[in-house]
Write an enzyme that holds these catalytic residues in place. Structure first.
Site: not given
Length: 589
Positions: A137, A198, A323, A325, A421
């Protein structure tokens, strides 16, 4: 675009003639440059176009009236067969763009001509274990260094003029499932990085290194029970920074492989002198194996940049079983409300709720849905922000089944890919609105037995993702943090997976998987621009001024997690072409 001196493996190519290009003799990026990035227009030297992560520019030459004339001026191809997802945000300093590409590559490009100045290719070992595509990124810039993380969990500092390695440090063991995909940030001369992994039962952490030497300064694990430490004169300080009592919010020894990966990187607010990092899902996904809140997973944590101490935390999904997060960026802004100015911060969570917090102490101000369908919770406690669970929509315990192999399947919305996300939101101080790339999808999810094994997937769950609507999945939303209301929205057939940017020209820019860079009126949501780049955009646009002209750049290249994990959604977008290029635009003279 012609490519110069392309090298294989890790080798760097650099043109002797390029050394005369304006920018290669720059004085380097200073702490002042970094701190002032949001207020300056002639460069972009931070991920987020400012350490607070607002992704706002005061440039207005490209505006709702002139944007129709925006034209591409050059396109640079990353080339080769290493395409896949391109999620980078470029950086610009003194006429040079620094941008990363898939498979841990870095390019330096002349911003006037689009010609390559140098390229660095990391030598990646066999056996790397990136969860969600081989993306990167972006870089961090400091002094005359270009610093980035690699898929084998290293930090690499390159000479900005030549691309040659100055220092390289191993952050963690890639064979245990660690990797680095986020852009590091620079705070007070330290390069700060998180880690990915993770889904492999790693232990999340944030670490600080001396940006010039690569020497470690402190480490801060993000799973309760693990100690943080500082280093002085190359030695670990004996009195570590407490990480809480082992097993307090985790059963047994599960905290030892608890996940909470800090895979998206962080933001920094100078007014409070705090860094804000999000933490990922607890491991394993099967929540019945780990009763408790499982701190500090699925949380936002405020960290002292000098010591690594956690100043406060806010957990968005305690005892996460989907999940969801909590890793999404926390963006600082001033909330003008009731005649007062509050030092606030906002985040749009994967769980479908957006949160406004007091960034001084982490206290909850308000929370509200930013997607249409949320099934796992009935709402948020108005005082604490803690979710009010709908227990019927938690995946069932395999131990309750006849054969002990599969728990009851539930339909949960949003899907684990999230109401939002990784793709960054943007905040405009002009409209006082947040621009949120979101997605409407749901999942069938069930739990299975599992056990931790180093370097192996550690889920304990199965899933299938489905679109919620036939007509669209992605929605760009303008959200009012004062009221929690949606002001306008744009619906997109494919999921949105790239970041937003907003400007004083009353514009919001975002890319789509269909390949379009789109521009919208920031106040009304009217689409006022589009250009197709030839491959899906999952990167984040930037803008800067050079020689009196406003430039806009975005990385194009379809990939990321959606085609890998998207289930029925992946089938919907399977025809989209991969790519790898930087497109740069400006108005005609």
């Amino acid at each position: 675009m012609k490519k110069f001196g392309r090298s294989k493996g890790f080798a760097v190519s650099a043109l002797v003639a390029a050394m005369s290009v304006a920018g290669l003799a720059n004085a380097g990026v200073t702490d002042k440059d970094i701190m002032n990035d949001a207020a300056t227009v002639d460069d972009v030297v931070t991920n987020g176009m400012g350490l607070q992560g607002q992704r706002y520019s005061s440039l207005d030459k490209v505006n709702v009236d002139t944007v129709k004339d925006l034209r591409p001026v050059w396109a640079f191809s990353f080339g080769g067969e290493k395409q896949r997802g391109q999620e980078s945000q470029p950086m610009v300093k003194d006429g040079v763009m620094y941008v990363t590409a898939s498979y841990s590559r870095v390019f330096a490009i002349d911003t006037k001509t689009g010609e390559e100045l140098w390229e660095y290719n990391a030598r990646l070992p066999d056996g790397i274990m990136p969860c969600c595509d081989v993306i990167n990124r972006g870089v961090a810039l400091y002094d005359d260094l270009v610093i980035f993380g690699t898929l084998d969990a290293k930090l690499v500092a390159l000479d900005a003029k030549s691309g040659k390695v100055v220092w390289k440090k191993t952050v963690e063991d890639y064979q245990a499932g660690y990797s680095i995909t986020a852009a590091p940030i620079i705070v007070k001369g330290k390069v700060i990085t998180g880690v990915s992994g993770g889904e492999f039962g790693i232990v999340g952490k944030v670490e600080a290194y001396d940006a010039k030497t690569g020497d470690i300064v402190w480490t801060r694990p993000t799973v309760e029970g693990h100690m943080g430490y500082m280093w002085k004169n190359g030695k670990k300080v004996e009195n570590g920074i407490s990480g809480g009592a082992a097993g307090k919010t985790w059963p047994g020894d599960l905290w030892k492989s608890g996940g909470a990966a800090t895979w998206l990187g962080g933001t920094y607010d100078a007014e409070t002198d705090l860094m804000f990092f999000g933490t990922g899902n607890p491991a394993p996904w099967n929540s019945h194996l780990r009763p408790g809140d499982n701190l500090f997973s699925s949380s936002r944590v405020a960290i002292d940049p000098d010591t690594g101490k956690i100043a406060w935390h806010f957990q968005t999904t305690p005892h996460d079983g989907w999940d969801y997060d909590g890793v999404n960026e926390l963006v600082s802004f001033d909330l003008n409300e009731g005649g007062k100015t509050i030092k606030a911060a906002a985040t749009a969570d994967r769980n479908g709720f957006m949160y406004v917090l007091n960034r001084e102490n982490g206290s909850f101000i308000r929370g509200f849905p930013f997607v249409d369908k949320i099934t796992w919770a009935k709402g948020l406690d108005p005082k604490t922000g803690r979710p009010i669970y709908d227990d019927s929509n938690r995946p069932g315990n395999p131990a309750d089944s006849k054969d002990g192999k599969k728990g009851q399947t539930v339909v949960a919305a949003p899907s684990f890919l999230g109401g939002k996300n990784w793709m960054p939101i943007a905040y405009s101080k002009d409209t006082e609105l947040f621009y949120v790339p979101s997605n409407e999808w749901q999942m069938d999810i069930w739990n299975e037995p599992t056990a931790y094994k180093k370097g192996a997937a550690y889920l304990g769950a199965g899933f299938t993702i489905h679109p919620t609507n036939d007509e669209y999945i992605g929605v760009l939303r303008a959200m009012d943090p004062k009221t929690g209301k949606e002001v306008w929205s744009y619906k997109n057939y494919a999921p949105l997976w790239g970041g937003a940017m907003t400007t004083a020209g009353n514009l919001v820019f975002i890319g789509t998987p269909e390949g379009y860079l789109k521009g919208f009126n920031a106040k009304t949501g009217e689409q006022v621009y589009q250009f197709n780049t030839g491959s899906g955009i999952v990167g984040s646009p930037i803008t800067w001024e050079q020689d009196g002209e406003q430039y806009i750049s975005v990385v194009s290249g379809w990939g990321g997690a959606v085609p890998l994990w998207g289930g029925e959604v992946a089938k919907r977008v399977k025809h989209l072409n991969q790519g790898g290029a930087v497109w740069t635009f400006k108005l005609p003279k």
